[in-house]
Design a protein around this motif. Structure first.
Motif, PDB file in Angstrom:
ATOM      1  N   LEU A  44       0.981  -0.768  -0.120  1.00 34.73           N
ATOM      2  CA  LEU A  44       0.067   0.337   0.060  1.00 34.73           C
ATOM      3  C   LEU A  44       0.822   1.534  -0.253  1.00 34.73           C
ATOM      4  O   LEU A  44       1.558   2.287   0.795  1.00 34.73           O
ATOM      5  CB  LEU A  44      -0.670   0.148   1.133  1.00 34.73           C
ATOM      6  CG  LEU A  44      -2.181  -0.552   1.141  1.00 34.73           C
ATOM      7  CD1 LEU A  44      -2.110  -1.010   2.599  1.00 34.73           C
ATOM      8  CD2 LEU A  44      -2.834  -0.716   0.072  1.00 34.73           C
ATOM      9  N   SER A  45       0.729   2.361  -0.595  1.00 34.48           N
ATOM     10  CA  SER A  45       1.095   3.252  -0.671  1.00 34.48           C
ATOM     11  C   SER A  45       0.398   4.833  -1.263  1.00 34.48           C
ATOM     12  O   SER A  45      -1.281   4.684  -2.151  1.00 34.48           O
ATOM     13  CB  SER A  45       2.420   3.307  -1.841  1.00 34.48           C
ATOM     14  OG  SER A  45       1.812   3.200  -3.306  1.00 34.48           O
ATOM     15  N   THR A  46       0.268   5.610  -0.897  1.00 31.41           N
ATOM     16  CA  THR A  46       0.144   6.908  -1.554  1.00 31.41           C
ATOM     17  C   THR A  46       1.385   8.027  -2.729  1.00 31.41           C
ATOM     18  O   THR A  46       2.407   7.523  -2.097  1.00 31.41           O
ATOM     19  CB  THR A  46      -0.257   8.540  -0.760  1.00 31.41           C
ATOM     20  OG1 THR A  46       0.101   8.584   0.636  1.00 31.41           O
ATOM     21  CG2 THR A  46      -1.197   7.372   0.236  1.00 31.41           C
ATOM     22  N   ALA A  47       0.757   8.525  -3.264  1.00 32.52           N
ATOM     23  CA  ALA A  47       1.668   9.359  -4.564  1.00 32.52           C
ATOM     24  C   ALA A  47       0.964  10.668  -4.355  1.00 32.52           C
ATOM     25  O   ALA A  47       0.043  10.902  -4.845  1.00 32.52           O
ATOM     26  CB  ALA A  47       1.476   8.482  -5.569  1.00 32.52           C
ATOM     27  N   THR A  48       1.971  11.646  -4.557  1.00 36.01           N
ATOM     28  CA  THR A  48       1.905  12.713  -4.932  1.00 36.01           C
ATOM     29  C   THR A  48       1.722  13.246  -6.292  1.00 36.01           C
ATOM     30  O   THR A  48       3.420  12.821  -6.171  1.00 36.01           O
ATOM     31  CB  THR A  48       2.515  13.709  -3.697  1.00 36.01           C
ATOM     32  OG1 THR A  48       1.698  13.621  -1.704  1.00 36.01           O
ATOM     33  CG2 THR A  48       1.701  15.466  -4.386  1.00 36.01           C
ATOM     34  N   VAL A  49       0.727  13.563  -6.812  1.00 34.87           N
ATOM     35  CA  VAL A  49       1.803  13.561  -8.159  1.00 34.87           C
ATOM     36  C   VAL A  49       1.566  15.279  -8.707  1.00 34.87           C
ATOM     37  O   VAL A  49       1.138  15.961  -8.864  1.00 34.87           O
ATOM     38  CB  VAL A  49       0.727  13.225  -9.508  1.00 34.87           C
ATOM     39  CG1 VAL A  49       1.221  13.603 -10.613  1.00 34.87           C
ATOM     40  CG2 VAL A  49       0.522  11.876  -9.441  1.00 34.87           C
ATOM     41  N   GLU A  50       2.909  15.676  -8.526  1.00 35.70           N
ATOM     42  CA  GLU A  50       3.246  17.036  -8.587  1.00 35.70           C
ATOM     43  C   GLU A  50       3.487  17.627  -9.953  1.00 35.70           C
ATOM     44  O   GLU A  50       3.719  19.082 -10.807  1.00 35.70           O
ATOM     45  CB  GLU A  50       4.514  17.419  -8.246  1.00 35.70           C
ATOM     46  CG  GLU A  50       4.371  17.570  -6.907  1.00 35.70           C
ATOM     47  CD  GLU A  50       5.769  17.480  -5.920  1.00 35.70           C
ATOM     48  OE1 GLU A  50       6.923  17.160  -6.608  1.00 35.70           O
ATOM     49  OE2 GLU A  50       5.680  16.867  -4.807  1.00 35.70           O
TER      50      GLU A  50
END
Length: 206
Positions: A44-50
């Motif tokens: 499981l992970s989260t990603a911040t797409v910049e």
């Protein structure tokens, strides 16, 4: 067998850069597995797409579920289909596909490999609302773990007596290798709470 319960807080998560932004590893199983070596059973992970446009890493043999947490994105799976996502909407796809994301956002990701399968459900809780979560595994599968990840708000998770309070971006993982498990989630904050419930399954007998 007693359930194994793991609580993780924001300080426990490793954060890394990738070409499109930042990724935060929330949980990996087994605990000693390496994502880079593709040794995990599930992650499981989260990603911040910049970046306005980014291409996902190719992950052959990995099944993926992506749930949008913030922003708006369009996922384009080359020679497959494209899908626009708004907050708490999800897409399930093959990690081996060539996938490009358009739009800046924050997303939640489940990856499973080998015989493992998973689902992610959005669980909104109004002020003072309590929900008891039950599970019915797919045919010929057993429940391996349940994870509740709190995106916004404050909740209390109750499992067979013990109570655990989660604050934003914290999670509770309940490993339950022998039987299905039910637990209660109560909103104890001043406003609405938004959670994601992940269930991991593996074949009976494995």
């Amino acid at each position: 067998m007693h359930n194994k319960v793991v609580i993780k807080k924001t300080a426990d998560y490793p954060v890394n850069r990738w070409s499109g932004g930042r990724t935060t590893e929330l949980y990996i199983d087994p605990a000693e597995a390496s994502y880079l070596k593709r040794e995990f059973s599930w992650r499981l992970s989260t990603a911040t797409v910049e970046a306005d446009q980014s291409t996902f890493s190719a992950l052959p043999g990995v099944d993926r579920i992506l749930v949008l947490l913030e922003g708006n994105v369009t996922l384009v799976h080359q020679e497959q289909y494209q899908k626009e996502l708004k907050p708490y909407e999800q897409d399930t796809f093959d990690g081996g596909w060539t996938t490009t994301s358009y739009g800046r956002a924050v997303d939640f990701n489940l990856m499973t490999r080998n015989e493992y399968r998973g689902t992610v459900a959005y669980l909104p809780l109004e002020k003072q609302e309590t929900r008891t979560l039950l599970d019915e595994p797919p045919a010929r599968m057993k429940l391996s773990a349940q994870v509740i990840y709190l995106h916004q708000g404050t909740v209390r998770v109750t499992l067979d007596g013990p109570e655990m309070v989660l604050n934003p971006k914290e999670l509770c993982c309940i490993h339950n290798p022998d039987a299905t498990v039910s637990f209660t989630v109560a909103n104890v904050g001043p406003g609405k709470a938004n959670c994601l419930v992940t269930r991991i399954y593996q074949p009976i007998g494995s």
